[in-house]
Design a protein around this motif. Structure first.
Motif, short mmCIF file in Angstrom:
data_model
loop_
_atom_site.label_atom_id
_atom_site.label_comp_id
_atom_site.label_asym_id
_atom_site.label_seq_id
_atom_site.Cartn_x
_atom_site.Cartn_y
_atom_site.Cartn_z
N ALA A 532 -1.09 -1.92 -0.76
CA ALA A 532 -1.70 -1.32 0.43
C ALA A 532 -2.17 0.08 0.11
CB ALA A 532 -0.68 -1.30 1.57
N TRP A 533 -3.44 0.36 0.41
CA TRP A 533 -4.01 1.71 0.23
C TRP A 533 -4.08 2.35 1.62
CZ3 TRP A 533 -7.06 4.18 -3.96
CH2 TRP A 533 -7.70 5.36 -3.55
N PHE A 534 -3.46 3.52 1.77
CA PHE A 534 -3.49 4.25 3.04
C PHE A 534 -4.37 5.48 2.91
CE2 PHE A 534 0.49 1.97 3.35
CZ PHE A 534 0.52 1.58 4.66
N ASP A 535 -5.25 5.66 3.90
CA ASP A 535 -5.97 6.91 4.04
C ASP A 535 -5.25 7.67 5.15
OD1 ASP A 535 -7.73 8.98 4.42
OD2 ASP A 535 -9.52 7.75 4.17
N LYS A 541 -2.22 2.59 9.60
CA LYS A 541 -2.27 1.22 9.06
C LYS A 541 -3.08 1.23 7.77
CE LYS A 541 -1.60 -1.34 13.31
NZ LYS A 541 -1.87 -0.57 14.51
N PRO A 542 -2.88 0.23 6.90
CA PRO A 542 -3.57 0.26 5.60
C PRO A 542 -5.10 0.26 5.75
CG PRO A 542 -1.85 -1.39 5.60
CD PRO A 542 -1.97 -0.91 7.01
N TYR A 543 -5.77 1.11 4.94
CA TYR A 543 -7.24 1.10 4.90
C TYR A 543 -7.71 -0.14 4.14
CZ TYR A 543 -11.74 2.23 2.72
OH TYR A 543 -13.01 2.16 2.24
N LYS A 544 -7.01 -0.51 3.06
CA LYS A 544 -7.36 -1.71 2.28
C LYS A 544 -6.06 -2.41 1.87
CE LYS A 544 -11.75 -2.49 1.50
NZ LYS A 544 -12.62 -1.70 0.65
N MET A 545 -6.09 -3.74 1.91
CA MET A 545 -4.99 -4.53 1.37
C MET A 545 -5.52 -5.30 0.17
SD MET A 545 -2.02 -4.34 2.71
CE MET A 545 -0.86 -5.46 3.37
N LEU A 546 -4.97 -5.05 -1.01
CA LEU A 546 -5.44 -5.73 -2.22
C LEU A 546 -4.41 -6.80 -2.60
CD1 LEU A 546 -6.50 -2.57 -4.26
CD2 LEU A 546 -7.90 -3.93 -2.75
N ARG A 547 -4.90 -8.04 -2.78
CA ARG A 547 -4.00 -9.14 -3.17
C ARG A 547 -4.45 -9.69 -4.52
NH1 ARG A 547 -4.93 -9.61 2.26
NH2 ARG A 547 -3.13 -9.71 3.63
N HIS A 548 -4.53 -8.81 -5.50
CA HIS A 548 -5.05 -9.24 -6.81
C HIS A 548 -3.97 -9.90 -7.66
CE1 HIS A 548 -8.17 -5.84 -6.18
NE2 HIS A 548 -8.55 -6.96 -5.62
N HIS A 549 -2.71 -9.51 -7.44
CA HIS A 549 -1.62 -10.05 -8.27
C HIS A 549 -1.10 -11.35 -7.66
CE1 HIS A 549 -1.14 -6.73 -11.11
NE2 HIS A 549 -1.36 -5.90 -10.11
N LYS A 550 -0.59 -12.20 -8.54
CA LYS A 550 -0.05 -13.48 -8.09
C LYS A 550 1.45 -13.39 -7.80
CE LYS A 550 -3.81 -16.04 -8.74
NZ LYS A 550 -4.73 -14.92 -8.69
N LYS A 551 2.10 -12.36 -8.37
CA LYS A 551 3.56 -12.23 -8.18
C LYS A 551 3.89 -10.81 -7.72
CE LYS A 551 5.11 -15.85 -11.34
NZ LYS A 551 5.89 -16.14 -12.55
N ALA A 552 5.19 -10.56 -7.57
CA ALA A 552 5.66 -9.29 -6.99
C ALA A 552 5.21 -8.08 -7.81
CB ALA A 552 7.18 -9.32 -6.90
N LEU A 553 4.76 -7.04 -7.09
CA LEU A 553 4.39 -5.78 -7.75
C LEU A 553 5.64 -4.96 -8.01
CD1 LEU A 553 1.62 -6.51 -6.15
CD2 LEU A 553 1.09 -4.13 -6.55
N ARG A 554 5.72 -4.36 -9.21
CA ARG A 554 6.90 -3.57 -9.57
C ARG A 554 6.59 -2.08 -9.67
NH1 ARG A 554 11.71 -6.43 -9.25
NH2 ARG A 554 11.12 -8.60 -9.50
N GLY A 555 5.36 -1.74 -10.02
CA GLY A 555 5.04 -0.32 -10.19
C GLY A 555 3.59 -0.03 -9.88
#
Length: 633
Positions: A532-535, A541-555
């Protein structure tokens, strides 16, 4: 305001004066419901209600002992109990059964004909007719003349006689524009049936007859695939032709085609697929960004959970589950120093101040001086730590500070901050004097601590527990402090000591967080594969939601100078995106994914555990569960 009502004259009773007979007249008793009296007597004095009403116990005793209880009713107007007589009880019973109240009333009396059915010669009344019956009404004359005029002018038209014969129209005839269905623009006319050909003749030419092979093929085909729905046959004469076996079936199918087929034109929007894709610049135009894997730092024997680069960009520190902290030279990939810390390392952070050479390691937080780089910086760091003078009054703190001596000092240990619980994350303030540590525990309010190294002072900024804290971060420019719990990011003003904003991430569980160097944008990675990118100036609320990864984000990480940000996930990939933030507040940030970097092997369902950018070059470091650290340039 006093209500006066017409009252009946009081009767003279031989009863005592206290008798509260209702003499107020025919007045609703509800008026006096909330008052202690029930009206006024002839002298205008209040008639008070009886002092004590029956309670439930008196009612029960009366019910048990009084034989006339069943025929006793309470009169609200006189506030007394009345015993019904036999005649009154009988009347109530009759009314309950739906009978007439009067016993002597006969409901089945013979009906009397007031007028005979015989036509009489003489009228019943011989009253002469009124004079007005002979004079025409002027009002009616006016009405009739208006109606006649309206009919003449054609304003009123006589009703058409209803046609009793039913009207039929051919639903699938030649649909001319004047027909009922022809007016519908979207209507599609029914498909016409093919006219019969030579093959349907009773005596078709021999070329239309099927051979044995063709007959077998025809029988094996599906009904939809057959060219003809029947087999052509040759008969000697028309009389020898049998009835068509599938006649009723075919008629039925034709009817189904006609009334079940949705014969209506569908509006199709002709959209060019390329117009649906947002107009983003090509990755070529957004260079530089990391594209190739240049170096692999090998040496750890277990998961590498955290990495951090020195502010000069010459050194890299990594913490692993093999109980060691290793210092690497970035350009050569050489391990310069290995320190045993007696436990798995969850987080390491290099002090961002280039004038201080300190590394914070999460294991009851250790502050290390790796003695790498400029010797003047190394010696001035040691002087800064030893120059501390303890205050006269020693305040009680949640953390105990201890100065390392002897063998530990030689290894590089400088200060040990013993925490009451296991620490998950350590993070430095941009100036390099303050340090924050996170101890996730839902049951206590001692989850986040802020330490000042120069004064060896620790404070707990929060009195209340707002949820399980995942990670924290300092604002790069202003005195703001970001605290991420499982679903929200709270922004606190450290000077005013108040909550400034609460960001709704729309994620189930936040894993990591990074703040843009400008301070007005923020990214959050989560275990449900979203970034989630917040401005912060725009919305909570998030300005953009990116769902590029298939599994859990760690960093997740931002670059300090370049418009780049990166995210590492359990799918073993690091995705680098171009994230341009404009000074113009009216222009939204430009977010373009530019590169997917792969190289880490997935081990025990874990991939990339941490990512960080080089402070000056457009390079990204990633650490993974495959015990390696990789540099992409």
């Amino acid at each position: 305001m006093m209500r006066l009502s017409v009252s009946r004259p009081e009767k003279l009773y031989s009863t005592p004066i206290t008798d509260i007979r209702n003499t107020v007249g025919n007045v609703p008793m509800e008026w006096y419901q909330d008052y202690p009296h029930i009206g006024y007597n002839l002298d205008g004095k209040k008639i008070f209600k009886p002092i004590r009403n029956k309670d439930e116990l008196d009612e029960f005793l009366d019910k048990m002992e009084n034989p006339d209880y069943w025929r006793t009713v309470h009169d609200k107007t006189t506030a007394s109990d009345i015993r019904l007589t036999d005649e009154q009880v009988d009347l109530v019973h009759r009314l309950q059964k739906g009978q007439f109240g009067d016993v002597n009333f006969n409901e089945y009396e013979p009906s009397v004909d007031f007028f005979t059915n015989e036509v009489m010669i003489h009228p019943v009344t011989n009253r002469p007719q009124d004079k007005r019956s002979f004079i025409p009404s002027l009002i009616e004359k006016e009405k009739v003349s208006k109606l006649v005029h309206a009919i003449k002018m054609g304003w009123i038209k006589p009703r058409k006689p209803k046609e009793t014969t039913p009207q039929y129209y051919d639903l699938w005839a030649k649909e001319d524009p004047n027909a009922i269905l022809g007016r519908h623009k979207m209507h599609v006319p029914a498909p016409k049936m093919r006219l019969p050909g030579h093959e349907e003749s009773y005596n078709p030419p021999p070329e239309y007859l099927l051979t044995e092979e063709e007959r077998l093929v025809w029988e094996q085909q599906d009904a939809e695939d057959r060219k003809l729905p029947f087999l052509p046959q040759k008969h000697s004469c028309l009389r020898a032709v049998p009835a068509f076996s599938r006649f009723i079936h075919e008629r039925f199918e034709r009817c189904l085609d006609l009334y079940l087929c949705p014969r209506q034109r569908k509006m199709r929007v002709n959209v060019n697929p390329e117009d649906l894709i947002p107009k983003l610049p090509k990755p070529k135009d957004l260079q530089p960004f990391p594209t190739t894997m240049s170096l692999v730092y090998r040496g750890h024997t277990s998961l590498v959970r955290s990495i951090s680069a020195s502010p000069t960009g010459q050194w890299l520190v990594s913490g692993s589950d093999d109980f060691t902290v290793r210092f690497w030279e970035v350009n050569t990939g050489r391990c310069m120093k290995t320190l045993e810390v007696g436990g798995a390392v969850k987080s390491v952070a290099w002090n961002p101040n280039p004038a201080v050479c300190l590394v914070a390691v999460e294991r009851t937080v250790l502050l290390l001086n790796p003695s790498l780089g400029d010797r003047l910086v190394v010696s001035s760091t040691d002087q800064l730590i030893t120059a501390y003078e303890p205050p006269e009054e020693d305040k009680e703190q949640a953390v105990t500070w201890a100065l390392s001596e002897g063998l530990e000092h030689n290894m590089g240990h400088r200060l040990t901050l013993t925490h009451p619980k296991a620490v998950k994350q350590v993070v430095w303030h941009g100036k390099g004097d303050y340090l924050s540590s996170v101890m996730p525990d839902n049951s206590s309010n001692l989850q986040v601590l802020i330490h000042q190294v120069s004064k060896r002072r620790t404070q707990n900024p929060f009195r209340k527990n707002k949820g399980l804290v995942q990670c924290v971060s300092f604002h790069p420019l202003r005195p703001y402090f970001f605290v991420a719990t499982q679903r929200y990011v709270r922004v606190y003003n450290l000077i005013k000591q108040e909550l400034t904003k609460k960001l709704m991430t729309n994620c189930k569980w936040i894993s990591s967080m990074a703040i843009h160097p400008g301070g007005d944008n923020l990214i959050c990675g989560s275990y449900d594969c979203r970034l989630a990118w917040f401005d912060l100036d725009l919305s909570t609320k998030p300005y953009k939601m990116l769902r590029h990864h298939k599994k859990a984000l760690r960093g997740v990480a931002y670059h300090r100078n370049y418009p780049l940000f990166a995210s590492g996930a359990d799918d073993g990939s690091v995705i680098v995106c171009h994230g341009m933030v404009y000074n113009d507040l009216l222009q939204n940030p430009l977010i373009v994914p530019v590169k997917v970097l792969k190289g880490h092997q997935i081990t025990h369902d874990l991939g990339v555990l941490d990512v960080t950018f080089h402070p000056t070059q457009p390079w990204v470091f990633s650490s993974g569960a495959d015990t390696t650290i990789r540099l992409f340039t």
